[in-house]
Write an enzyme that holds these catalytic residues in place. Structure first.
Site, PDB file in Angstrom:
ATOM      1  N   HIS B  39       0.867  -1.256   0.086  1.00  0.00           N
ATOM      2  CA  HIS B  39       0.111  -0.008  -0.046  1.00  0.00           C
ATOM      3  C   HIS B  39       0.932   1.223  -0.051  1.00  0.00           C
ATOM      4  CE1 HIS B  39      -2.313  -3.393   1.687  1.00  0.00           C
ATOM      5  NE2 HIS B  39      -3.301  -2.502   1.111  1.00  0.00           N
ATOM      6  N   HIS B 270      -3.912   3.155  -3.364  1.00  0.00           N
ATOM      7  CA  HIS B 270      -4.196   2.486  -2.150  1.00  0.00           C
ATOM      8  C   HIS B 270      -3.469   1.207  -1.860  1.00  0.00           C
ATOM      9  CE1 HIS B 270      -5.878   1.202   1.560  1.00  0.00           C
ATOM     10  NE2 HIS B 270      -6.337  -0.059   1.257  1.00  0.00           N
ATOM     11  N   GLU B 417     -17.697  -3.397  24.577  1.00  0.00           N
ATOM     12  CA  GLU B 417     -17.016  -4.509  24.711  1.00  0.00           C
ATOM     13  C   GLU B 417     -15.808  -4.557  23.603  1.00  0.00           C
ATOM     14  OE1 GLU B 417     -20.229  -4.487  23.826  1.00  0.00           O
ATOM     15  OE2 GLU B 417     -21.194  -5.105  25.520  1.00  0.00           O
ATOM     16  N   HIS B 479     -28.572 -14.074  24.493  1.00  0.00           N
ATOM     17  CA  HIS B 479     -27.548 -13.986  25.563  1.00  0.00           C
ATOM     18  C   HIS B 479     -27.062 -15.468  25.964  1.00  0.00           C
ATOM     19  CE1 HIS B 479     -29.336 -10.225  25.984  1.00  0.00           C
ATOM     20  NE2 HIS B 479     -28.722  -9.763  26.975  1.00  0.00           N
TER      21      HIS B 479
END
Lengths: 669, 669
Positions: B39, B270, B417, B479
């Site tokens: 890059h 890029h 988290e 959950h």
């Protein structure tokens, strides 16, 4: 409905908005108390806001919960599920009875701990993992605009409302979602933020000092700030938000647990029952003398106006649909009907490339398949998390979806894997769309939260995950998946495909397109792979999950199992074993473990055989022991990858035909 | 160093800042071209900013790269790795030779595709997965303040600089990180944003319309906006940022690929080499006539001033350390030495609870262990993602870390988290800290990206993940972890612990504390579990990963394998098998598969035995076949969980002693 009629009001009463909201509060605190588990604080805090939304704005018809032009309501703060269940009971969804409220959080109840898609009508998406609801809603609001661009205001003209809590807005996924929503100017998206300054640990100022209004403004939202217990102010704010040309955030300043005299305003109301004494005191404060789960008829009557208004709207809409020349196309779109021509074209595609022995990367093969598919259906809406020309997810003639023009079919999701996955869930849930989106397989790590919900909700979302192993080469260990196949295979209700060549890629795409009840992950190579199929077969063997690709002329001495780019290695090893050692090796391609597990034991035994087995996959071993057995061998990765050209990496990590040959010889010996 | 001296300048030259930056550009484009991969756009675009940072501010001593009071430099936009490698070469890190630059992206080179921690000195963290660098840097900047609060300005006084790209700022994790940084007012954190308006798909306005400056302001950052090619403007901005009492974002407006005349400003620079022709044209434009990888001595001389300045600063610091009464404590802290008293106390703890037969949830056991640990060392820095009183991660006397007072040891990470995991990586990398942090196991989904980097970098980060199965009950399938144990076990270099009782919990914590070279995950129950160990043992058997907890009096007929909360079920099944059927069943507790795999084959065989095996775990089967073999049985989950009280769920999903008994009987029969 019967149960609702049994409720009696002792005397005629004037029903205020406050009474209507207090019905929500009472049902919520009673439901949680009875379950001895749950979250009363949020429903009590947001009861007033929700009452305004449902009674004055929300366009739903509980008797026809799937009416396509209904408004979508998403409870992003899913722990406040009793808010939704209470509202559904009050507005008269037939399946949400008082009995269900009493069975809150019990096995088999519609009233699960968090709202579960499919458990009760009107639940538009599963929420609970924070931030998912708001991000899924972005996909719904986008789907509304996409459908509107196709079918016009007559048939598609609705809002997506979200109730989100502090948790939803702290989660990173919310950033991805609101940035995308703001960019696309999804003005039909209205987020009601339960701004109660409390999270589980205590006051939110323990962990955040963020100016949410400024943040949403920066993302291109219209923002407002209101007292969430002022009915008129909330009404004015929602009315204004509906007129905005941008998505809206309305900060609703509320008191968590409002109505519980001793606990309101405290995190103690968040995740535990209030207790009998506090509930009794709340009944006093709220002037709610009624027994648990009882709502006076007069109040129920006023709540039923929601259904009356919505029913009327739905009937007008149905009349428009009947009158529309688009009616049949509209219905077919909702059923996600794919034309026979598409499958015929895919069959021809496979035949052509078997004959040509086309050698391409499976990501390239996927692009070629998509070129066929996207020409023959417009159900597919593609996209990528800023890796379009690596994932090869765009096909010729696909125009970009943009704020000023929603007629396109390709979405630049930005560098937002998690937001993309959630938005795709929203597109799929909204209906009439088969969304697919790309990123590198390793970045499934970033999308896990939403991918799991695709699986849990059984939504047809297709993940195109390229650069699937050390075969991507120089980008190194951060970009090389190792544990990701195991992670995805471990996920229930998700079909993982790792095709070995262009023909298998086409077959896997076809299965993913046909399979409407669960998500698929297409795991694709960066590097070129030879065509391995020996002849065309109209019954695509990939549907079996695994099949014998090469059977030796004599009884098997060994079976080589592989997926994706390693099937080529297995074939080479089989040839060497035969030529150099006279060892008869079968090669089994296993593009999908999940589909293989669905076959009969007889079929599975016939594929795996009784000879010793060697598995080859450029990934971790976990899971393979099931197929190789106690005496088999595994050729794959024992740790993280490295940065180097791909062929060197395969040699360095010993994932070669030589290694497979050697392992097979040791087993046969 | 030798190689550097070989570079010759044909004539004395005046060296400008531009020349120094162009050295970076040339090395970057040459390195990528030679590798034929990489890059170039980002290093060329940010060469000017980086030159100002390194030559005028960055406090490093390349001869002593691990000097504790150095500034931290984090290349969050890790794909621009050649920027970092070029800078390291120019400032004279001894291990970053021209030869290494030429080996960019080759096997075994220090110059991996993305910066890899441990591959070359001065690389403070592994980057590449976008957003990780900036989020890890937040942890480093926090660690600096924590250490400063303990040891004062004399010993701890440095900055953390980050170069971040658009990708880093679009990723959700960046939201979590900057919100935390702003809240804690980490004023030593300075983020230089490579604001080049280009991402991989093209212009960033394909996917974002966000006002980043407003967004960072909302998060509590000081923000500035400068021309990233104006050396003086960049200098002024960094100087101002260093004086701010808030973390800083400096938007550096740059041109991607700056210096490549035909490609600069385009996404084409890029991720691919510029090509020989464009590189030749760039050499013209940059007035850089030198051969590939050659830098004139005069330019190298000016670059060496960075090391001179840093060396001087380090020597002054060393003198202060020698003079400090804290010197020994400081060094011991850096070595993360835990006192013998701690391990003695843990031994006594285990003995006590074996005797008492203490029955608690393993999350509660973890809290009790932490009570012992946190009293006897201050290396541990605890926290939770807003689940403190569920994860039970805070212990008595632990004060909160706050913007106004960094002397505390407990961090309210917020509902973040992913940001928490990355921040813990930063705390660990900075040194002298053993970070632990809690969330629910299911939300490891949200933290995966950073957890993987803990493992890849071999950092001692301890994840406390509670509510580890359907045993959490009513919160339901969103959950309840199913695939998460498999996901974590599949991850290389990560130790997963699922202890079955209080004694095993203490043992697992002890192993996690001793194990400095990798992260651990403690997987803990919400529900109470009985003490199962029959007697105290000073050599904690959990270190073996798996061990025989119950051996029948006679030769085994069957072996029951289990982890965590299911070991109790296995013990009950074994008793029933013996009592009701005279079947001799051994029970093996397997708290850590990874540690078990490290044992000798003999030990492993002795534990697993030759009798048929039944595994019991309230999770998916994937991975278990390795231990149960082709003829064994598995009692666990086949799909997602449900919302109901935990005991009902165990019955509903058939994870019971009866089911294990029945499975064992079928195998023995």
């Amino acid at each position: 409905m019967q149960e609702r009629a049994l409720k009696t009001s002792p005397e005629p009463m004037e029903v205020s908005d406050r009474d209507m909201a207090n019905a929500v509060r009472a049902l919520a605190m009673d439901g949680v108390q009875r379950a001895n588990s749950g979250h009363p604080g949020m429903p009590m805090g947001m009861a007033d806001v929700a009452t305004v939304l449902f009674t004055r704005f929300l366009k739903i018809d509980p008797a026809h919960p799937d009416w396509p032009d209904r408004d979508r309501f998403v409870l992003s703060a899913g722990h406040g599920s009793m808010l939704q269940y209470a509202l559904h009971y009050l507005v008269g969804y037939p399946d949400m009875t008082a009995e269900e409220l009493k069975r809150f959080r019990q096995l088999g109840a519609r009233t699960a701990g968090h709202p579960e898609y499919g458990h009760a009508s009107g639940i538009e998406t599963t929420t609970g993992p924070l931030g998912q609801g708001i991000s899924t809603a972005v996909g719904m609001a986008l789907a509304e605009r996409l459908a509107n661009a196709r079918f016009g205001d007559e048939l598609v003209d609705h809002y997506t409302y979200v109730i989100a809590g502090d948790g939803c807005l702290q989660e990173g996924i919310s950033h991805e979602a609101i940035d995308l929503a703001g960019h696309l100017r999804l003005s039909r998206l209205i987020v009601l933020w339960d701004n109660n300054s409390i999270s589980i640990d205590g006051p939110t100022n323990l962990s955040t000092s963020l100016d949410q209004l400024a943040r949403f403004t920066a993302a291109g939202f219209d923002v407002q700030d209101v007292d969430g217990h002022d009915f008129e102010a909330v009404e004015r704010a929602i009315a204004r938000a509906r007129q905005s040309d941008r998505p809206s955030l309305i900060s609703c300043r509320t008191v968590i647990g409002k109505g519980a005299p001793n606990l309101q305003g405290s995190e103690k109301t968040h995740g535990a029952p209030l207790g009998e004494a506090e509930i009794a005191a709340a009944r006093e404060l709220l002037q709610w003398p009624h027994a648990p789960f009882e709502v006076p008829e007069a109040i129920l009557d006023r709540w039923s106006e929601v259904a009356n208004r919505g029913g009327e709207a739905r009937r007008r809409w149905s009349a428009r649909l009947e009158a529309s020349p688009e009616a049949e196309v509209f219905r077919r779109t909702l059923r996600k009907e794919l034309p026979d021509t598409l499958f015929e074209a895919l069959d021809a595609f496979r035949r052509e490339h078997v004959e040509k022995a086309t050698k391409v990367a499976t990501r390239k093969a996927s692009e070629m398949v998509l070129g066929v598919v996207n020409n023959l259906t417009d159900l597919t809406i593609g996209g990528s998390a800023d890796l379009t020309h690596s994932n090869l997810t765009v096909t010729k003639g696909m125009e970009d979806v943009a704020a000023k023009d929603f007629s396109g079919r390709y979405i630049h999701y930005g560098i937002r894997e998690h937001g993309m996955a959630a938005a795709m869930n929203g597109l799929a849930l909204h209906g009439g769309i088969i969304p697919y989106g790309g990123t590198f397989l390793v970045f499934s790590d970033y999308a896990r939260g939403a991918m799991r919900l695709s699986a849990l909700m059984g939504q047809q979302v297709i993940y195109v995950m390229t650069h699937d192993s050390i075969g991507l080469g120089e980008d190194g260990p951060t970009h090389q998946p190792i544990e990701h196949l195991a992670m995805l295979r471990a996920t229930p209700n998700l079909t993982v495909f790792r095709p070995c060549d262009i023909v298998e890629t086409a077959e896997c795409w076809e299965i993913a397109l046909r399979q409407q009840d669960r998500p698929s992950v297409l795991v694709l190579s960066r590097q070129n792979l030879p065509m391995l199929r020996l002849g065309h077969s109209s019954t695509a063997p990939a549907v079996l999950g695994a099949y014998v690709l090469r059977e030796p002329g004599t009884a098997r001495d060994v079976t080589l199992l592989a997926t994706g780019s390693e099937v080529e290695i297995a074939c080479a090893a089989a040839e060497r074993l035969q030529a150099d050692h006279g060892i008869a090796a079968a090669v089994v391609s296993m593009p999908s473990w999940e589909l293989f597990e669905e076959q009969t034991p007889e079929y599975r035994r016939s594929v795996l055989g009784t000879a010793p087995r060697v598995a080859i996959e450029a990934a971790c071993r976990l899971g393979w022991d099931r197929y190789i057995g106690e005496n088999g061998a595994f050729i794959g990765m024992n740790g993280f990858g490295a940065s180097a050209p791909a062929p060197e990496l395969y040699r360095h990590f010993g994932i070669t035909a030589e290694a497979a040959e050697e392992a097979a010889r040791r087993l046969v010996r």
